[in-house]
Design an enzyme around this catalytic site. Structure first.
Site, PDB file in Angstrom:
ATOM      1  N   GLU A  39     -21.080  24.650 -31.792  1.00  0.00           N
ATOM      2  CA  GLU A  39     -22.362  24.813 -32.442  1.00  0.00           C
ATOM      3  C   GLU A  39     -23.356  23.987 -31.627  1.00  0.00           C
ATOM      4  OE1 GLU A  39     -22.427  23.696 -36.571  1.00  0.00           O
ATOM      5  OE2 GLU A  39     -24.588  24.067 -36.693  1.00  0.00           O
ATOM      6  N   ARG A 263      -7.345  17.692 -34.684  1.00  0.00           N
ATOM      7  CA  ARG A 263      -8.472  17.233 -33.891  1.00  0.00           C
ATOM      8  C   ARG A 263      -8.144  15.892 -33.262  1.00  0.00           C
ATOM      9  NH1 ARG A 263     -13.172  18.367 -36.439  1.00  0.00           N
ATOM     10  NH2 ARG A 263     -14.347  16.758 -35.408  1.00  0.00           N
ATOM     11  N   LYS A 273     -20.515  14.762 -34.444  1.00  0.00           N
ATOM     12  CA  LYS A 273     -21.838  14.890 -33.845  1.00  0.00           C
ATOM     13  C   LYS A 273     -22.911  14.294 -34.749  1.00  0.00           C
ATOM     14  CE  LYS A 273     -21.031  19.239 -32.847  1.00  0.00           C
ATOM     15  NZ  LYS A 273     -21.155  20.647 -32.415  1.00  0.00           N
TER      16      LYS A 273
HETATM   17  P1  ATP Z   1     -18.270  17.629 -35.042  1.00  0.00           P
HETATM   18  O1  ATP Z   1     -17.489  17.423 -36.305  1.00  0.00           O
HETATM   19  O2  ATP Z   1     -18.087  16.575 -34.023  1.00  0.00           O
HETATM   20  O3  ATP Z   1     -19.692  17.949 -35.269  1.00  0.00           O
HETATM   21  P2  ATP Z   1     -17.607  20.341 -34.864  1.00  0.00           P
HETATM   22  O4  ATP Z   1     -16.218  20.756 -35.133  1.00  0.00           O
HETATM   23  O5  ATP Z   1     -18.613  20.611 -35.892  1.00  0.00           O
HETATM   24  O6  ATP Z   1     -17.591  18.864 -34.380  1.00  0.00           O
HETATM   25  P3  ATP Z   1     -18.212  22.431 -33.076  1.00  0.00           P
HETATM   26  O7  ATP Z   1     -19.347  22.526 -32.141  1.00  0.00           O
HETATM   27  O8  ATP Z   1     -18.178  23.332 -34.246  1.00  0.00           O
HETATM   28  O9  ATP Z   1     -18.151  20.934 -33.524  1.00  0.00           O
HETATM   29  O10 ATP Z   1     -16.836  22.498 -32.281  1.00  0.00           O
HETATM   30  C1  ATP Z   1     -16.512  23.418 -31.295  1.00  0.00           C
HETATM   31  C2  ATP Z   1     -15.025  23.464 -31.168  1.00  0.00           C
HETATM   32  O11 ATP Z   1     -14.526  22.187 -30.806  1.00  0.00           O
HETATM   33  C3  ATP Z   1     -14.371  23.842 -32.477  1.00  0.00           C
HETATM   34  O12 ATP Z   1     -13.390  24.796 -32.223  1.00  0.00           O
HETATM   35  C4  ATP Z   1     -13.817  22.555 -32.973  1.00  0.00           C
HETATM   36  O13 ATP Z   1     -12.680  22.773 -33.764  1.00  0.00           O
HETATM   37  C5  ATP Z   1     -13.506  21.798 -31.693  1.00  0.00           C
HETATM   38  N1  ATP Z   1     -13.555  20.359 -31.926  1.00  0.00           N
HETATM   39  C6  ATP Z   1     -14.568  19.641 -32.441  1.00  0.00           C
HETATM   40  N2  ATP Z   1     -14.241  18.355 -32.567  1.00  0.00           N
HETATM   41  C7  ATP Z   1     -12.974  18.233 -32.107  1.00  0.00           C
HETATM   42  C8  ATP Z   1     -12.047  17.143 -31.984  1.00  0.00           C
HETATM   43  N3  ATP Z   1     -12.370  15.900 -32.341  1.00  0.00           N
HETATM   44  N4  ATP Z   1     -10.827  17.405 -31.470  1.00  0.00           N
HETATM   45  C9  ATP Z   1     -10.499  18.643 -31.089  1.00  0.00           C
HETATM   46  N5  ATP Z   1     -11.307  19.711 -31.186  1.00  0.00           N
HETATM   47  C10 ATP Z   1     -12.531  19.521 -31.697  1.00  0.00           C
HETATM   48 MG    MG Z   2     -18.719  22.773 -36.564  1.00  0.00          MG
END
Ligand code: ATP
Ligand code: MG
Length: 561
Positions: A39, A263, A273
């Site tokens: 995102e 994760r 984020k």
């Molecule tokens: P955050 O919680 O940090 O905002 P998010 O999951 O909302 O992260 P996205 O931009 O939606 O962020 O993530 C893109 C991809 O990266 C998704 O498939 C998500 O599952 C993966 N991802 C995000 N954070 C992690 C993590 N800490 N470890 C492994 N994969 C991750």
């Molecule tokens: Mg997300």
């Protein structure tokens, strides 16, 4: 190496590789398609790197392809700056996407999908407030209750949904919900929202839309549109899988499948984020690429290499259960890489003057030092000027040296790296008792490479010739938080910030071969660690960031207890 040996050293497959191998072997798919779906609401962090390495890595290993898809269904938090940074980071990590795609490109198709569900009697427009909807949903032990809107006719729903799109209603006045099962044990199945009204400009579609699909109605459908075979996400989406499958089944579209892995969490940092944005907005750090941040941009600026991050992701592997990975593993990985590849130079971080009293005044010798003893032929060499007055580290001299201090103290001998053996003869102090100068005599026949002195010394120290030294700023970084898992502590995570995470040394003396160092270059400063030229460094004002020390000082402290 024997075939048997190779076999035992081969890593076993992780559970996702097993799934893919089975799917290819059974003929379920002839090739695989994965995607990385960020995102664009922030910079990528090391957790995303794990997801990137996993998605692109699987496709590379099994001859498939990977899309980069921006999950840009929320107009309010997203920004083109983030899109650009994400592309830069994925490329920098060394991966190439098959297609650059945006969920917002599917808004029209998603709208048609929603209409299809309405026509099947599987979606309805609901006028309830978010509070009412939450109350009607029931609890995990109590089924939800339907409301009057649930029985709206297909015609009425089609009309209302079209008018939602046309902008006839205000934000929050209506939502589109899937008609699934209000008694499902899975709360996500209790008539989840599909669309909400948001009169907001979107960074790509502008004001073309005022209704936006929810994650659950965008993600799986986007996967399906792209014929993603293995849609890999993190474990918090396990409860969404049932709904993911339900939409695909009812829409009768390409059956993508969702798989979940744990994760990445890492010690002494935060990984969401939202929290990282807070650190940026509150100016606790200097932007998303502040070298103390866990973002890819920050790690790059700090001197991490793409290879070291890929090695790290490989070492931590892929699990189903969440755990906390030690930051020192990431540091180990970058040391592995930089030890092999970083150019060696000398820099004196905390200087004190050493005067070689028996060396001729005004004389300069051009010595030579290997650029990298780990590289073939030492990686070539650079000239290093040597003269009567040198800068050495303050800590390399002691007034009252203990036994086994193999550096300088009156009567002790050391080798000056690439140069001569010297014997300390005295020192000078100022009124406050601080040592200001150290004196030594050199052994003229002990020059490195041509040493006929037969003198054995235990220690070697680095130095920089006073008259040839350049000055630089050096930034030393420490972990950003004082505690291992700041997100799991009581109160606000920001209370656990390490106040000493940045130390700036304004006047570091460096050898003249560093005059042309340009942003992004990586060096080992002998005995001091690995350093990277900062992105804002100039010829006039050189700035170095310490990537990591040579040894794991924290491991040592932990052992001490
Ligand atoms: P955050 O919680 O940090 O905002 P998010 O999951 O909302 O992260 P996205 O931009 O939606 O962020 O993530 C893109 C991809 O990266 C998704 O498939 C998500 O599952 C993966 N991802 C995000 N954070 C992690 C993590 N800490 N470890 C492994 N994969 C991750
Ligand atoms: Mg997300």
């Amino acid at each position: 190496m024997s075939a048997e040996k190779i076999k035992t050293e081969e890593k076993s497959l992780n559970f996702l590789e097993e799934i893919v191998e089975n799917d290819l072997a059974s003929g379920k798919y002839t090739s695989i398609m994965t995607r990385f779906p960020p995102e664009p609401n922030g910079y990528l962090h090391i957790g995303h790197a794990k997801s990137i390495c996993l998605n692109f890595g699987l496709a590379l290993k099994y001859g498939g392809r990977t899309n980069l898809r921006f999950d840009d269904t929320n107009p309010v938090k997203e920004d083109i700056e983030y899109v650009d940074s994400i592309k830069e980071d994925v490329k920098w990590l060394g991966f190439e996407w098959a297609n650059e795609l945006y969920a917002s490109d599917y808004f029209e198709t998603l709208y048609e999908y929603a209409v299809k569900l309405i026509k099947k009697g599987l979606a309805y427009v609901d006028d309830s407030s978010p509070e009412e909807i939450a109350a009607q949903k029931g609890t995990p032990t109590e089924p939800g209750k339907g409301n009057e809107y649930r029985n709206r006719s297909v015609e009425e729903n089609l009309d209302l949904f079209a008018r939602m799109r046309a902008g006839d209603f205000k934000d929050g006045e209506k939502v589109l919900r899937a008609k699934v099962d209000l008694a499902s044990p899975n709360m996500h199945m209790r008539d989840p929202l599909m669309y909400r009204i948001k009169h907001a400009d979107h960074h790509r579609t502008g004001n073309a839309w005022c209704i936006y699909p929810m994650y659950d109605f965008a993600h799986g459908q986007s996967d399906s549109i792209e014929h993603i075979t293995h849609s890999i996400c993190t474990v918090e989406f396990i409860p969404h899988r049932e709904l993911y499958d339900w939409f695909i089944e009812k829409l009768e579209i390409f059956p993508s499948h969702q798989y979940e892995f744990a994760r990445l969490n890492m010690t002494y940092t935060v990984m969401s984020k939202r929290k990282l944005l807070e650190l940026v907005n509150d100016k606790i750090v200097d932007g998303w690429s502040d070298p103390r941040m866990p973002t890819i941009a920050a790690l790059r600026r700090r001197g991490y290499t793409p290879e070291s991050i890929r090695l790290f992701c490989d070492k931590i592997g892929v699990q189903k259960r969440e755990n906390l990975i030690d930051l020192s593993l990431l540091e180990f990985c970058v040391r592995e890489d930089l030890n092999k590849n970083a150019t060696r130079r000398m820099a004196v971080l905390d200087p004190i003057k050493l005067i070689i009293t028996n060396y001729p005044d005004g004389h300069v010798e051009e010595l030579s030092g290997e650029n990298n003893p780990e590289a073939e032929n030492g990686g070539g060499s650079r000239p290093i000027p040597f003269s009567k007055e040198l800068w050495i580290e303050r800590e390399d001299f002691m007034e009252d040296p203990p036994k086994k201090f193999f550096r300088l103290g009156v009567g002790l001998t050391v080798r000056l790296k690439y140069a001569y053996i010297v014997k300390c003869t005295g020192f000078k102090k100022d009124e406050d008792g601080n040592v200001t100068e150290v004196y030594a005599e050199y052994i003229s026949e002990s020059r490195s490479g041509a040493d006929s002195s037969k003198i054995n010394v235990k220690g070697t120290i680095h130095w920089v010739s006073v008259q040839h030294a350049l000055t630089a700023e050096v930034r030393l970084y420490d972990r950003l938080f004082k505690v291992e898992d700041p997100s799991n502590e009581e109160g606000d995570f920001k209370e656990y910030i390490n106040p000493d995470s940045l130390q700036v040394l304004q006047k570091v003396y460096i050898e003249p071969a560093l005059a042309a160092a340009f942003p992004g270059e990586r060096y080992q400063f002998l005995r001091k660690g690995y350093f990277c030229v900062d992105e804002n460094s100039t010829k006039e004002k050189l700035v170095f960031n310490r990537t990591v020390g040579l040894k794991d000082t924290w491991a040592k402290e932990a052992k001490k207890g």
